[in-house]
Design an enzyme around this catalytic site. Structure first.
Site, PDB file in Angstrom:
ATOM      1  N   TYR A 100       0.840  -1.165  -0.061  1.00  0.00           N
ATOM      2  CA  TYR A 100      -0.019   0.006  -0.052  1.00  0.00           C
ATOM      3  C   TYR A 100       0.956   1.234  -0.078  1.00  0.00           C
ATOM      4  O   TYR A 100       0.517   2.343   0.077  1.00  0.00           O
ATOM      5  CB  TYR A 100      -0.928   0.020   1.230  1.00  0.00           C
ATOM      6  CG  TYR A 100      -2.184  -0.819   1.002  1.00  0.00           C
ATOM      7  CD1 TYR A 100      -1.980  -2.098   0.348  1.00  0.00           C
ATOM      8  CD2 TYR A 100      -3.499  -0.792   1.315  1.00  0.00           C
ATOM      9  CE1 TYR A 100      -3.225  -3.071   0.290  1.00  0.00           C
ATOM     10  CE2 TYR A 100      -4.480  -1.380   0.801  1.00  0.00           C
ATOM     11  CZ  TYR A 100      -4.304  -2.532   0.460  1.00  0.00           C
ATOM     12  OH  TYR A 100      -5.357  -3.365   0.226  1.00  0.00           O
TER      13      TYR A 100
ATOM     14  N   LYS B  21       2.497 -14.975   5.325  1.00  0.00           N
ATOM     15  CA  LYS B  21       2.594 -16.124   4.253  1.00  0.00           C
ATOM     16  C   LYS B  21       4.279 -16.235   3.993  1.00  0.00           C
ATOM     17  O   LYS B  21       4.808 -16.205   3.132  1.00  0.00           O
ATOM     18  CB  LYS B  21       2.127 -15.731   2.923  1.00  0.00           C
ATOM     19  CG  LYS B  21       2.117 -16.752   1.744  1.00  0.00           C
ATOM     20  CD  LYS B  21       1.113 -17.787   2.035  1.00  0.00           C
ATOM     21  CE  LYS B  21       1.054 -18.762   0.949  1.00  0.00           C
ATOM     22  NZ  LYS B  21       0.339 -19.934   1.447  1.00  0.00           N
TER      23      LYS B  21
ATOM     24  N   ASP C 233      -3.717 -17.892   3.709  1.00  0.00           N
ATOM     25  CA  ASP C 233      -4.635 -18.981   3.156  1.00  0.00           C
ATOM     26  C   ASP C 233      -5.403 -19.659   4.015  1.00  0.00           C
ATOM     27  O   ASP C 233      -6.481 -19.841   4.083  1.00  0.00           O
ATOM     28  CB  ASP C 233      -4.175 -19.845   2.001  1.00  0.00           C
ATOM     29  CG  ASP C 233      -2.904 -20.358   2.187  1.00  0.00           C
ATOM     30  OD1 ASP C 233      -2.291 -19.887   3.378  1.00  0.00           O
ATOM     31  OD2 ASP C 233      -2.242 -21.195   1.795  1.00  0.00           O
TER      32      ASP C 233
ATOM     33  N   ASP D   3      -6.434  -6.182   4.950  1.00  0.00           N
ATOM     34  CA  ASP D   3      -7.571  -5.346   4.008  1.00  0.00           C
ATOM     35  C   ASP D   3      -8.578  -6.327   4.016  1.00  0.00           C
ATOM     36  O   ASP D   3      -9.858  -6.333   3.912  1.00  0.00           O
ATOM     37  CB  ASP D   3      -7.041  -4.526   3.104  1.00  0.00           C
ATOM     38  CG  ASP D   3      -7.983  -3.759   2.554  1.00  0.00           C
ATOM     39  OD1 ASP D   3      -9.298  -3.529   2.890  1.00  0.00           O
ATOM     40  OD2 ASP D   3      -7.519  -3.050   1.432  1.00  0.00           O
TER      41      ASP D   3
ATOM     42  N   ASP E 153     -12.553  -7.682   5.252  1.00  0.00           N
ATOM     43  CA  ASP E 153     -13.805  -7.753   4.611  1.00  0.00           C
ATOM     44  C   ASP E 153     -14.524  -9.046   4.845  1.00  0.00           C
ATOM     45  O   ASP E 153     -15.749  -9.154   5.068  1.00  0.00           O
ATOM     46  CB  ASP E 153     -13.634  -7.601   3.130  1.00  0.00           C
ATOM     47  CG  ASP E 153     -13.731  -6.189   2.429  1.00  0.00           C
ATOM     48  OD1 ASP E 153     -13.617  -5.207   3.394  1.00  0.00           O
ATOM     49  OD2 ASP E 153     -14.291  -6.030   1.463  1.00  0.00           O
TER      50      ASP E 153
HETATM   51  P1  ATP Z   1     -13.849  -0.690  -2.026  1.00  0.00           P
HETATM   52  O1  ATP Z   1     -12.826  -1.265  -2.861  1.00  0.00           O
HETATM   53  O2  ATP Z   1     -13.521   0.858  -1.923  1.00  0.00           O
HETATM   54  O3  ATP Z   1     -13.539  -1.120  -0.547  1.00  0.00           O
HETATM   55  P2  ATP Z   1     -15.833  -2.336  -3.051  1.00  0.00           P
HETATM   56  O4  ATP Z   1     -16.110  -2.057  -4.372  1.00  0.00           O
HETATM   57  O5  ATP Z   1     -15.270  -3.388  -2.654  1.00  0.00           O
HETATM   58  O6  ATP Z   1     -15.298  -0.876  -2.459  1.00  0.00           O
HETATM   59  P3  ATP Z   1     -17.786  -1.578  -1.183  1.00  0.00           P
HETATM   60  O7  ATP Z   1     -18.440  -0.096  -1.453  1.00  0.00           O
HETATM   61  O8  ATP Z   1     -16.857  -1.936  -0.085  1.00  0.00           O
HETATM   62  O9  ATP Z   1     -17.429  -2.187  -2.300  1.00  0.00           O
HETATM   63  O10 ATP Z   1     -19.093  -2.295  -0.858  1.00  0.00           O
HETATM   64  C1  ATP Z   1     -19.406  -3.777  -1.267  1.00  0.00           C
HETATM   65  C2  ATP Z   1     -20.880  -3.942  -1.166  1.00  0.00           C
HETATM   66  O11 ATP Z   1     -21.334  -4.130  -0.038  1.00  0.00           O
HETATM   67  C3  ATP Z   1     -21.674  -2.753  -1.916  1.00  0.00           C
HETATM   68  O12 ATP Z   1     -21.830  -2.791  -3.274  1.00  0.00           O
HETATM   69  C4  ATP Z   1     -22.849  -2.787  -1.154  1.00  0.00           C
HETATM   70  O13 ATP Z   1     -23.867  -3.256  -1.945  1.00  0.00           O
HETATM   71  C5  ATP Z   1     -22.653  -3.279   0.026  1.00  0.00           C
HETATM   72  N1  ATP Z   1     -22.435  -2.267   1.176  1.00  0.00           N
HETATM   73  C6  ATP Z   1     -21.141  -1.856   1.684  1.00  0.00           C
HETATM   74  N2  ATP Z   1     -21.423  -0.822   2.493  1.00  0.00           N
HETATM   75  C7  ATP Z   1     -22.760  -0.951   2.828  1.00  0.00           C
HETATM   76  C8  ATP Z   1     -23.782  -0.381   3.717  1.00  0.00           C
HETATM   77  N3  ATP Z   1     -23.132   0.460   4.746  1.00  0.00           N
HETATM   78  N4  ATP Z   1     -25.019  -0.432   3.847  1.00  0.00           N
HETATM   79  C9  ATP Z   1     -25.522  -1.431   2.679  1.00  0.00           C
HETATM   80  N5  ATP Z   1     -24.688  -1.981   1.855  1.00  0.00           N
HETATM   81  C10 ATP Z   1     -23.494  -1.813   1.881  1.00  0.00           C
END
Ligand code: ATP
Length: 337
Positions: A123, A170, A203, A227, A231
């Site tokens: 990053y 890793k 992994d 990161d 998620d």
């Molecule tokens: P980034 O790469 O910037 O982290 P991303 O493209 O992976 O973004 P996010 O914006 O993190 O996607 O979110 C993934 C999906 O999760 C979104 O498309 C949305 O549908 C859902 N999501 C994320 N945050 C929320 C929220 N606060 N409320 C409802 N749904 C959400």
């Protein structure tokens, strides 16, 4: 009176920011904890309007504040948050994954936290072309590894749960970089004999977060792995809409949701503001500890339990199986506080 800087962001950022302001106003008026909130611009909108994703005035204002709240920003995220993390030396990214009631979650009994190194790894953005190849530098220093390992053990020490640190890396492939990260974490572990310590390849960790998430307490890892794993861990307990994060340094801290700008649902009044409101709870904890302000910590606990109780009563946004809009959900939180 705490000075709070607030980056309102892109995508669902402005909706989450409105929710945050409404809840902060309620806390200010009803619970007598005083704030002065300054709204700031950064991200895609700032870039198109001013030519800079992170305008100088925004940085100056953040530096004048006691803490920063940041709603998600869009495509320019790397030019905003990655820069701020390094500029303000916010070296620890704390990402709890905690089960809430009635979630469309894989598990309802999880309480873990990912401690992600926040200033190094891929990053740092040192990428370049070399002939027909592309190269990215992955920098892992002993200093940063040591301080994030210490942060993880101190976090484990303060928790009343299992008290275990899992170092995720890793090193079987990246022997020099991750080899050092693992070694340093192991050395720091010796200073904390009461906390159990284990190592796990990334992994295997990704698999175990699905198979046996209850085995984790505190996970410490490098920037990119943290990161990705955060998620995943947030999905295990109910999704990104419930996932807060704190970027913490020795002097300053910035609080933001784990998720990005979610353009797919922006402007529809359906985003779940809990991720941002729970980030505010983390801010109260940090401010309270820093300023020895018990009231601040108490208000944070009240905010979290209000969200918990509301969700338990069935008032939920669409992402977690409910029908409430962002505005309705926020109003309920404010009323119930
Ligand atoms: P980034 O790469 O910037 O982290 P991303 O493209 O992976 O973004 P996010 O914006 O993190 O996607 O979110 C993934 C999906 O999760 C979104 O498309 C949305 O549908 C859902 N999501 C994320 N945050 C929320 C929220 N606060 N409320 C409802 N749904 C959400």
């Amino acid at each position: 009176m705490y000075k709070i800087s607030l980056i309102t962001g892109d995508g669902i950022g402005p909706e989450l920011s409105e929710s945050a302001i409404s809840v902060l106003n309620t806390i200010h008026d009803k619970l007598d904890l005083k704030f002065d909130v300054t709204q700031l611009s950064a991200g895609d909108k700032a870039l198109s309007e001013t030519g800079k994703a992170l305008p100088d005035e925004t940085v100056e204002s953040i530096k004048q504040s006691d803490a920063c709240l940041k709603a998600p920003v869009g495509e320019s995220a790397a030019d905003v948050i990655v820069v701020l993390r390094r500029m303000l030396d916010l070296y620890a990214n704390i990402r709890p994954a905690k089960s809430y009631p009635h979630m469309p979650a894989l598990r309802d009994d999880i309480d873990m936290v990912i401690v992600r190194e926040n200033t190094e790894d891929l990053y740092i953005g040192k990428e370049f072309s070399l002939g027909n190849s592309s190269v990215a530098l992955r920098i892992i220093s002993e200093k940063a590894s040591k301080r994030i390992a210490k942060y993880a053990f101190e976090t484990a020490k303060q928790r009343d749960s299992v008290r275990k640190v899992t170092c995720v890396h890793k090193s079987n492939v990246m022997r020099v970089t991750d080899g050092m990260f693992a070694r340093v974490c192991g050395e720091v572990a010796r200073d904390y004999p009461d906390i159990s310590f284990e190592e796990m390849y990334v992994d295997a960790c990704a698999m175990n977060l699905i198979r046996q998430p209850e085995r984790f307490d505190v996970v410490v890892t490098t920037n990119l792995f943290g990161d990705i794993l955060s998620d995943e861990s947030s999905q295990v307990v109910g999704g990104l809409g419930m996932a807060p994060a704190a970027n913490i340094g020795d002097k300053f801290a910035l609080f933001e949701p784990v998720h990005g700008a979610a353009f797919d649902i922006a402007g529809q009044n359906i985003a779940n503001p809990s991720s941002f409101l729970l980030s505010i709870k983390m801010m109260f904890d940090w401010l309270g500890n820093k300023h020895n302000d018990a009231k601040c910590i108490e208000v944070g606990q009240k905010l979290e339990s209000t969200i918990f109780d509301l969700v338990k009563s069935g008032v939920k946004t669409k992402d977690i199986g409910g029908t409430s809009s962002t505005v309705e959900f926020t109003k309920q939180i404010a009323d119930n506080l």
